[in-house]
Design an enzyme around this catalytic site. Sequence first.
Site, PDB file in Angstrom:
ATOM      1  N   TYR A  12     -11.931 -15.486 -16.877  1.00 41.38           N
ATOM      2  CA  TYR A  12     -10.739 -15.268 -17.724  1.00 41.38           C
ATOM      3  C   TYR A  12     -10.498 -16.495 -18.604  1.00 41.38           C
ATOM      4  CZ  TYR A  12      -6.387 -12.904 -18.986  1.00 41.38           C
ATOM      5  OH  TYR A  12      -5.385 -12.266 -19.667  1.00 41.38           O
TER       6      TYR A  12
ATOM      7  N   LYS B 265      -2.455 -17.459 -21.729  1.00 38.43           N
ATOM      8  CA  LYS B 265      -1.374 -16.734 -21.047  1.00 38.43           C
ATOM      9  C   LYS B 265      -0.390 -17.707 -20.387  1.00 38.43           C
ATOM     10  CE  LYS B 265      -2.606 -12.365 -21.759  1.00 38.43           C
ATOM     11  NZ  LYS B 265      -1.916 -11.606 -22.844  1.00 38.43           N
TER      12      LYS B 265
HETATM   13  O1  0WD Z   1      -6.075  -5.315 -17.626  1.00 34.54           O
HETATM   14  C1  0WD Z   1      -5.509  -5.313 -18.709  1.00 34.54           C
HETATM   15  N1  0WD Z   1      -5.849  -4.477 -19.652  1.00 34.54           N
HETATM   16  C2  0WD Z   1      -4.400  -6.283 -18.940  1.00 34.54           C
HETATM   17  C3  0WD Z   1      -3.947  -6.550 -20.200  1.00 34.54           C
HETATM   18  C4  0WD Z   1      -3.828  -6.978 -17.758  1.00 34.54           C
HETATM   19  C5  0WD Z   1      -2.756  -7.884 -18.071  1.00 34.54           C
HETATM   20  C6  0WD Z   1      -2.361  -8.118 -19.351  1.00 34.54           C
HETATM   21  N2  0WD Z   1      -2.957  -7.465 -20.406  1.00 34.54           N
HETATM   22  C7  0WD Z   1      -2.490  -7.768 -21.753  1.00 34.54           C
HETATM   23  C8  0WD Z   1      -3.528  -8.200 -22.749  1.00 34.54           C
HETATM   24  O2  0WD Z   1      -3.915  -9.546 -22.567  1.00 34.54           O
HETATM   25  C9  0WD Z   1      -2.759  -8.009 -24.040  1.00 34.54           C
HETATM   26  O3  0WD Z   1      -1.861  -9.092 -24.236  1.00 34.54           O
HETATM   27  O4  0WD Z   1      -1.914  -6.639 -22.328  1.00 34.54           O
HETATM   28  C10 0WD Z   1      -1.944  -6.753 -23.742  1.00 34.54           C
HETATM   29  C11 0WD Z   1      -2.493  -5.468 -24.328  1.00 34.54           C
HETATM   30  O5  0WD Z   1      -3.854  -5.326 -23.994  1.00 34.54           O
HETATM   31  P1  0WD Z   1      -4.574  -3.929 -23.698  1.00 34.54           P
HETATM   32  O6  0WD Z   1      -3.656  -2.818 -23.913  1.00 34.54           O
HETATM   33  O7  0WD Z   1      -5.261  -4.105 -22.410  1.00 34.54           O
HETATM   34  O8  0WD Z   1      -5.751  -3.939 -24.776  1.00 34.54           O
HETATM   35  P2  0WD Z   1      -5.938  -3.297 -26.236  1.00 34.54           P
HETATM   36  O9  0WD Z   1      -5.693  -1.852 -26.213  1.00 34.54           O
HETATM   37  O10 0WD Z   1      -7.292  -3.765 -26.710  1.00 34.54           O
HETATM   38  O11 0WD Z   1      -4.813  -3.997 -27.101  1.00 34.54           O
HETATM   39  C12 0WD Z   1      -4.842  -5.351 -27.481  1.00 34.54           C
HETATM   40  C13 0WD Z   1      -4.765  -5.408 -28.992  1.00 34.54           C
HETATM   41  C14 0WD Z   1      -6.026  -5.506 -29.815  1.00 34.54           C
HETATM   42  O12 0WD Z   1      -6.979  -4.682 -29.559  1.00 34.54           O
HETATM   43  P3  0WD Z   1      -8.545  -5.115 -29.838  1.00 34.54           P
HETATM   44  O13 0WD Z   1      -9.154  -4.735 -28.531  1.00 34.54           O
HETATM   45  O14 0WD Z   1      -8.897  -4.268 -30.985  1.00 34.54           O
HETATM   46  O15 0WD Z   1      -8.645  -6.585 -30.113  1.00 34.54           O
HETATM   47  O16 0WD Z   1      -4.229  -6.580 -29.523  1.00 34.54           O
HETATM   48  C15 0WD Z   1      -4.309  -6.425 -30.914  1.00 34.54           C
HETATM   49  C16 0WD Z   1      -5.394  -5.439 -31.190  1.00 34.54           C
HETATM   50  O17 0WD Z   1      -4.872  -4.229 -31.596  1.00 34.54           O
HETATM   51  N3  0WD Z   1      -4.689  -7.608 -31.636  1.00 34.54           N
HETATM   52  C17 0WD Z   1      -4.029  -7.998 -32.723  1.00 34.54           C
HETATM   53  N4  0WD Z   1      -2.952  -7.501 -33.347  1.00 34.54           N
HETATM   54  C18 0WD Z   1      -2.535  -8.116 -34.453  1.00 34.54           C
HETATM   55  N5  0WD Z   1      -3.136  -9.197 -34.955  1.00 34.54           N
HETATM   56  C19 0WD Z   1      -4.715  -9.135 -33.185  1.00 34.54           C
HETATM   57  C20 0WD Z   1      -4.224  -9.735 -34.364  1.00 34.54           C
HETATM   58  N6  0WD Z   1      -4.806 -10.823 -34.896  1.00 34.54           N
HETATM   59  N7  0WD Z   1      -5.764  -9.388 -32.363  1.00 34.54           N
HETATM   60  C21 0WD Z   1      -5.737  -8.444 -31.420  1.00 34.54           C
END
Ligand code: 0WD
Length: 255
Positions: A156, A163
């Site tokens: 991680y 984080k």
């Molecule tokens: O196990 C998990 N999935 C966990 C996620 C466990 C604990 C926390 N999280 C957190 C992640 O770290 C994140 O902060 O939850 C949050 C949402 O993540 P998610 O729903 O798991 O993942 P995803 O659907 O990929 O959403 C995150 C999105 C990005 O997606 P991608 O995969 O295309 O990078 O964050 C957005 C983007 O849509 N993102 C941005 N939005 C605006 N500007 C940018 C940016 N520069 N970079 C990424």
Amino acid sequence: SKLMDGKKVLIMGVANKRSIAWAAAKALHREGAELAFTYQGERLAKNIKQLVEEEMPGSLYFECDVTSDEQITRAFKQIEEKWGSLDGLVHSIAFAKAEDLEGDFVETSRDGYALAQDISSYSLIAVARAAKDLMKNGGSIVTLTYMGAERVIPNYNVMGVAKAALEANVKYLAYDLGPSNIRVNAISAGPIRTLAARGVKDFNSMLHVVAERSPLRRTVEVEEVADTALFLQSHLSRGITGEVVHVDGGYNIMG
Ligand code: 0WD
């Protein structure tokens, strides 16, 4: 009447229908909230348009890459024009380079470190600043974090440090914005299969360990995280700010 009747909430970070942000949107929509979405770039525009028009017609959506101050300003200006005010914000955004999410943390580059901090941690400050002027009747800001902030989770790496900074941001922002009755909290979610999770090496074994060792003896569902986001957005949580709520089946208490 519903929990979120009359409330306007901005959701940042839907990439696709598996995103935690999308699950949060569904929970808020179910309880009557009006929603707006921001998405990262043209790459995601079609996804968002389709999801919103199929499942939440009438919701607003705007482009906003959080590395750009101009795009943040423009997105919040568009929200001000359409809504005039804002009650809630869900920040569900993180990014690190794939090469920084495996192997030795000591190899983290200056660039990779700065990028992970910028998108995954600083962006919360930037959007909170933009949101606070619109939160005229108080408000609630919720972000997503992970236990890798508190302890070492192999692979991680740079995201764990981002984080940790994000969780500290939550506390400082909660203090700053408290007098305006704006609450700032984080949800520390257990591992959930999403696009972002695919970037973490050995993610499957993380799921297995949680299913075996957590008090609830299972991984968490995205709807469970979403319902906590709903709670933190609603008046039910009005006494809570600066908090990190673990939605992880209790895994974090285990030694
Ligand atoms: O196990 C998990 N999935 C966990 C996620 C466990 C604990 C926390 N999280 C957190 C992640 O770290 C994140 O902060 O939850 C949050 C949402 O993540 P998610 O729903 O798991 O993942 P995803 O659907 O990929 O959403 C995150 C999105 C990005 O997606 P991608 O995969 O295309 O990078 O964050 C957005 C983007 O849509 N993102 C941005 N939005 C605006 N500007 C940018 C940016 N520069 N970079 C990424």
